[in-house]
Design a protein around this motif. Structure first.
Motif, short mmCIF file in Angstrom:
data_model
loop_
_atom_site.label_atom_id
_atom_site.label_comp_id
_atom_site.label_asym_id
_atom_site.label_seq_id
_atom_site.Cartn_x
_atom_site.Cartn_y
_atom_site.Cartn_z
N ARG A 1 0.99 -1.22 -0.17
CA ARG A 1 0.18 0.01 0.10
C ARG A 1 0.93 1.01 0.02
O ARG A 1 1.93 1.39 0.70
CB ARG A 1 -0.88 0.10 1.20
N ARG A 2 0.45 2.13 -0.87
CA ARG A 2 1.16 3.32 -0.80
C ARG A 2 0.26 4.79 -0.71
O ARG A 2 -0.87 4.44 -0.59
CB ARG A 2 1.93 3.55 -2.28
N ASN A 3 0.89 5.80 -0.40
CA ASN A 3 0.24 7.14 -0.06
C ASN A 3 -1.08 6.87 1.06
O ASN A 3 -2.11 7.33 0.90
CB ASN A 3 -0.74 7.46 -1.45
N ILE A 4 -0.44 6.38 2.14
CA ILE A 4 -1.49 6.07 3.42
C ILE A 4 -1.24 7.29 4.03
O ILE A 4 -0.08 8.10 4.20
CB ILE A 4 -0.99 4.97 4.15
N ARG A 5 -2.12 8.04 4.34
CA ARG A 5 -2.46 9.25 4.93
C ARG A 5 -2.96 9.04 6.37
O ARG A 5 -3.72 8.20 6.56
CB ARG A 5 -3.41 10.30 4.25
N THR A 6 -2.37 9.70 7.41
CA THR A 6 -2.85 9.75 8.83
C THR A 6 -3.32 11.01 9.46
O THR A 6 -2.75 12.01 8.71
CB THR A 6 -1.91 9.22 9.40
N GLU A 7 -4.04 11.16 10.16
CA GLU A 7 -4.56 12.50 11.16
C GLU A 7 -4.49 11.95 12.45
O GLU A 7 -4.79 11.02 12.80
CB GLU A 7 -6.09 12.84 10.52
#
Length: 110
Positions: A58-64
């Protein structure tokens, strides 16, 4: 989904719920909601899950909210993961918003 749920369960997440959003939302096909008892546990669960997702390709995993104390969001494209402390989870009630009833919800949400 198995990788996500297994990772969370290995890190002692509580009340892991998978919500099918296919045909209901444009932002993801599935949502996973889970609880951790402390901010440090949420951070550890998120970091471990991100590592496993990246190893899985998986690529471009975003977190907040990583490092915050109540809520961490992980956007892995077709799956969004919400990690909450129990109090914040009850406040936001995402399961209720998406029509999922958990055991004991009748008493909690009236």
């Amino acid at each position: 989904m198995r990788l996500i749920v297994t990772s969370l369960e290995d890190d002692k997440a509580e009340e892991v719920v998978v919500i099918d959003l296919a045909g209901k939302a444009a932002f993801a096909d599935r949502m996973v909601v889970a609880s951790g008892l402390a901010g440090r546990q949420l951070t550890a669960m998120a970091e471990h899950l991100i590592e496993k997702l990246e190893r899985d390709g998986r690529r471009n995993i975003r977190t907040e909210g990583l490092g915050a104390s109540d809520w961490v969001l992980i956007d892995a494209g077709d799956v969004v993961v919400h990690l909450f402390r129990p109090e914040a989870r009850a406040q936001y009630a995402l399961e209720k918003m998406w029509g999922v009833t958990l055991p004991g919800d009748e008493a909690r949400f009236g």
